[in-house]
Each structure stands twice: as structure tokens, then as C-alpha cells.
Design a protein around this motif. Structure first.
Motif, PDB file in Angstrom:
ATOM      1  N   GLU A 285      26.399  24.685 -48.931  1.00 46.83           N
ATOM      2  CA  GLU A 285      25.064  24.994 -48.399  1.00 46.83           C
ATOM      3  C   GLU A 285      25.043  26.438 -47.903  1.00 46.83           C
ATOM      4  OE1 GLU A 285      22.931  21.918 -45.964  1.00 46.83           O
ATOM      5  OE2 GLU A 285      23.104  23.474 -44.434  1.00 46.83           O
ATOM      6  N   TYR A 299      23.837  21.654 -52.142  1.00 45.01           N
ATOM      7  CA  TYR A 299      24.243  20.647 -53.122  1.00 45.01           C
ATOM      8  C   TYR A 299      25.233  19.713 -52.433  1.00 45.01           C
ATOM      9  CZ  TYR A 299      27.087  18.614 -56.887  1.00 45.01           C
ATOM     10  OH  TYR A 299      27.778  17.745 -57.707  1.00 45.01           O
ATOM     11  N   GLU A 338      24.308  12.870 -56.770  1.00 50.52           N
ATOM     12  CA  GLU A 338      24.250  14.311 -56.569  1.00 50.52           C
ATOM     13  C   GLU A 338      22.874  14.646 -56.007  1.00 50.52           C
ATOM     14  OE1 GLU A 338      25.121  15.870 -60.472  1.00 50.52           O
ATOM     15  OE2 GLU A 338      27.226  16.152 -59.929  1.00 50.52           O
ATOM     16  N   TYR A 340      20.486  17.802 -54.963  1.00 49.29           N
ATOM     17  CA  TYR A 340      20.148  19.224 -54.938  1.00 49.29           C
ATOM     18  C   TYR A 340      18.931  19.379 -54.022  1.00 49.29           C
ATOM     19  CZ  TYR A 340      22.880  19.210 -59.305  1.00 49.29           C
ATOM     20  OH  TYR A 340      23.855  19.054 -60.253  1.00 49.29           O
ATOM     21  N   TYR A 341      19.037  20.240 -53.012  1.00 49.54           N
ATOM     22  CA  TYR A 341      17.948  20.297 -52.043  1.00 49.54           C
ATOM     23  C   TYR A 341      17.686  21.725 -51.575  1.00 49.54           C
ATOM     24  CZ  TYR A 341      21.916  20.286 -48.780  1.00 49.54           C
ATOM     25  OH  TYR A 341      23.088  20.580 -48.131  1.00 49.54           O
ATOM     26  N   HIS A 364      14.125  17.379 -52.530  1.00 50.76           N
ATOM     27  CA  HIS A 364      15.377  16.848 -53.071  1.00 50.76           C
ATOM     28  C   HIS A 364      15.198  16.469 -54.534  1.00 50.76           C
ATOM     29  CE1 HIS A 364      17.424  15.998 -49.130  1.00 50.76           C
ATOM     30  NE2 HIS A 364      16.179  15.828 -48.706  1.00 50.76           N
TER      31      HIS A 364
END
Length: 419
Positions: A285, A299, A338, A340-341, A364
Motif C-alpha cells: 500500500e 493490493y 485478491e 485491488y483498492y 474495490h
């Protein structure tokens, strides 16, 4: 009726403890009260009322709950000792929700015709602890709140009305440049409360160990979490996890900071877990902070052992903080996840009408670790502020399902006061 009377009694007693008439000099409401030579009596009062509305294609829910924590902490300065006792009560004012996501025959709080809102009505002993604390050492014994780092592995689940605590011995020490935090617990007191039957508390052997050093603006930490349950229904969550973590803020200029987080862990089965597996945890991050704005991208992976069909689990975490507020992934899917944000957050310190005004929006995208299956996407948003002693929160989650779960929207309206 009985729960209403008990909750009202707790509220009355907390107000009595905090009333200025108990001490000379008339301290402010909720302030510590001198009680003798080196003794102070510090009342604990924390009341929260919250509406939670769930909208999804299969079942909906409307929950209006009120939670009260009340207790007292007695401190004796010369001996460095303190004793804390705290009760907690939750009452449902609107009960169109399912408090227990698991089967519990005969329970009036299991209502499968509604969506789950895990805030069951209950009366509990939340904390009962003795602490010895000096500058570089603290020892806490008894039922206690434990929040480690960002609560990704161990936390109090403070978002729910009934928090998670542990019957444990915890030691925290600083030895030269090294900080050490070690806990041994024999019981996990869950968020489901006193009416949840065997799910109220789970016995076992729980060991949490961390060691950290500072490296300039960063903290470098190694950790180990061992979770070995005694109850058969929890054997699948028995695990041993070992890993490391780097976190901190790096000034790029007088006005700009770079926030950094990176962590890796490996998890394996232990004890009577019926599955022999190994799985990885990875998080990375980066965030830029400038004049009250913070833009963060990250991630996170909770991996899966394809051969064993088993994924990385964190059953003691404050799970609501991670992988979306709609709570679709409180249990990691068998093929892993997983996430991803990206988050945009803003604080407004110059707004004088209210205190601590803050807002954030997060997006997200969820996929599986094994097979790259697109699970879905989610938008989360919140707005919080404070007026005098009352904290206010409006919060919203919108999960759009693709190959996992169903669409879910949740709205929260909350007010809380704590002394």
C-alpha cells in the motif's frame, strides 16, 4: 423486558459513577475521581445507537440497536497497578435482522428470513483485567481488548456493538531499540454475545508474538500468530502464521508525506485442523498525504492452496475493516481473494461548525487468487463528525456481484458518546 431493565440499570449506574458529586472539586462529567492516597477512580461510559439497513435481492434487514458499555478503572499510582471492570449490553429496538449467521436451534435471534446483522441482544462481562505498567514494561492479566497493528490478524472488532475480547496474559516491553509484544490467551470472547450458545466464546491456545525496531521513519516488525481451537466447529480455523511487516510515513516535503505499508506472511495448519495446507498473505500500500487529503492505492492477497482447496484465514481480525464494508469476505473463499483498492480521504480541520469532519470514498475490485475469477466490485463511502461529546457517522457500502455472492447495499446511521 428483562434486558431493557438491565440495560437501563447499567446506564443509571454509569451516570452515578461519573457524577461530579462523588468528588471534591467537582470534576467534569466522566473525569477521573480522586479516591484516596494515590488512588483514582475513572468511570467508563460508552453509549452507541445505530441503524443498519441491508438491501439485497434475496433478503433485507432493518436493525436499530443500542449498545452501552459501563465500568470503572481503579488506579494506584505508587504501585503502578490498575484494575478495570467493564460490562456491555446490547438491545435491539428494531429487530428485523438475523443476529446469528450460524444455526442456533431455539434462538429467537436467529431469523433467517432477514439478512445478517451481527449485533445480537446480550449482556456480557466485556473486560475484567489487572495491569501493571511502568515506562518500558506493561503486563495485563484477565479479559482484555487486544488490537495489534491495523487489526488485520488480531483485533477487537470494535465496529460491531459487542466487541471481541480475550482471556489472556499480555506482556509489552521495550528493550533497547526493540519493542516486544507477547500474548497467551485461552479464550476468544466473540462478537456474538451471551445468547449465542457455543459461539459466545471459543476455548483454545492462542499465542501472538511481535518484535519491532525502528528504521528511520519506518517500523520493521516480525510476527507469529498461533490459533489452536478446542471446539470441533472451529478446527478448520486452527492455524500458525509467520510473517513480517514494514510501515511508516516518509516526508517528501514540508507539505507532502508518503505512507508505506508492506507485509508478507505464510500460514499453515496446526492442531486438529482437518486440512493440511499452506497459503500466503501479501499486502502492499502507498498513500500520498497533502493538506488534509490522502490518496491511497493498495493490493491485498489472501492466497489459497490449490491442491488442498484451503485459503488463508484471519478469524481473530477486525474483518469489517478489510475487503469492503459490505462484509462479503469475512471468510476467505476457498480459492483465495485478491483485493485491488483505491481510497480518497479528506479531513476538514477548519470547519468550525463541527469537530473532526472527515470523509472518504473507496473502490474495490475483487478477484480470486486461484483461477483469476472476478468476484465483484464495491464502492464504500463515509462521513463523520463530532458535536460536543457526540460522534456522528453516516456510512454506505455497495457491492456489485459478478461471480461471488449477490448484490448488497448497506446504510449505517450512528451516534456515539464516550467518557
Amino acid at each position: 423486558m428483562k434486558k431493557t431493565v438491565i440495560t437501563a440499570t447499567l446506564l443509571a449506574s454509569s451516570i452515578a459513577f461519573a457524577h461530579p458529586a462523588f468528588a471534591a472539586g467537582k470534576p467534569a462529567f466522566g473525569d477521573p475521581i480522586p479516591a484516596g492516597e494515590g488512588l483514582t477512580l475513572d468511570p467508563i461510559i460508552d453509549a452507541r445507537i445505530r441503524y443498519e439497513g441491508v438491501d439485497q435481492p434475496t433478503v433485507d434487514a432493518d436493525a436499530l440497536t443500542v449498545r452501552l458499555r459501563t465500568g470503572v478503572e481503579l488506579k494506584h499510582a505508587p504501585s503502578h497497578l490498575s484494575v478495570l471492570v467493564e460490562a456491555e449490553g446490547t438491545l435491539g429496538l428494531v429487530n428485523d435482522y438475523n443476529a446469528f449467521p450460524f444455526a442456533l436451534p431455539g434462538s429467537s435471534q436467529r431469523r433467517p428470513q432477514y439478512a445478517v446483522v451481527a449485533d445480537g441482544e446480550s449482556i456480557d462481562l466485556n473486560r475484567a483485567q489487572i495491569m501493571y505498567k511502568v515506562e518500558d514494561f506493561a503486563l495485563t492479566v484477565g479479559r482484555q481488548r487486544i488490537n495489534l497493528d491495523d487489526q488485520r490478524f488480531v483485533g477487537s472488532v470494535g465496529w460491531r456493538q459487542n466487541e471481541q475480547t480475550f482471556d489472556a496474559v499480555r506482556a509489552e516491553a521495550t528493550v533497547g531499540p526493540v519493542s516486544i509484544d507477547a500474548t497467551y490467551a485461552i479464550q476468544q470472547d466473540s462478537i456474538f454475545g451471551s445468547e449465542a450458545g457455543p459461539r459466545r466464546a471459543m476455548d483454545g491456545d492462542f499465542v501472538f508474538v511481535q518484535a519491532a525496531v525502528k528504521a528511520g521513519p519506518l517500523q520493521v516488525k516480525g510476527f507469529s500468530y498461533i490459533i489452536d481451537y478446542d471446539e470441533a466447529f472451529a478446527f478448520a480455523n486452527s492455524s500458525q502464521t509467520y510473517g513480517g511487516r514494514v510501515s511508516g510515513s516518509i516526508p517528501l516535503s514540508k507539505a507532502v508525506k508518503l505512507n508505506v505499508l508492506a507485509s508478507y506472511a505464510r500460514q499453515m495448519d496446526i492442531g486438529r485442523n482437518p486440512v493440511n495446507y499452506e497459503a500466503d498473505f501479501v499486502v502492499g500500500e502507498l498513500g500520498l498525504a497533502y493538506q488534509g487529503f490522502t490518496l491511497t492505492g493498495g493490493y491485498e492477497k489472501l492466497g489459497a492452496d490449490k491442491a488442498a482447496g484451503k485459503s488463508f484465514q484471519t478469524p481473530l481480525a477486525t474483518l469489517h475493516k478489510f475487503n469492503g464494508w459490505a462484509d462479503l469476505f469475512l471468510t476467505t473463499p476457498g480459492n483465495g481473494i485478491e483485493d485491488y483498492y483505491v481510497t480518497l480521504a479528506k479531513v476538514f480541520p477548519k470547519v468550525k461548525a463541527v469537530q473532526g469532519l472527515n470523509a472518504n470514498v473507496t473502490y474495490h475490485e475483487f478477484r480470486s487468487d486461484v483461477g483469476n475469477v472476478k468476484f465483484g466490485t464495491e464502492w464504500d463511502a463515509s462521513l463523520g463528525f463530532k458535536t460536543k461529546k457526540v460522534g456522528w457517522l453516516v456510512k454506505y457500502a455497495n457491492y456489485n456481484a459478478d461471480k461471488f455472492g449477490v448484490d448488497r447495499q448497506i446504510l449505517w446511521l450512528q451516534a456515539e458518546v464516550a467518557f
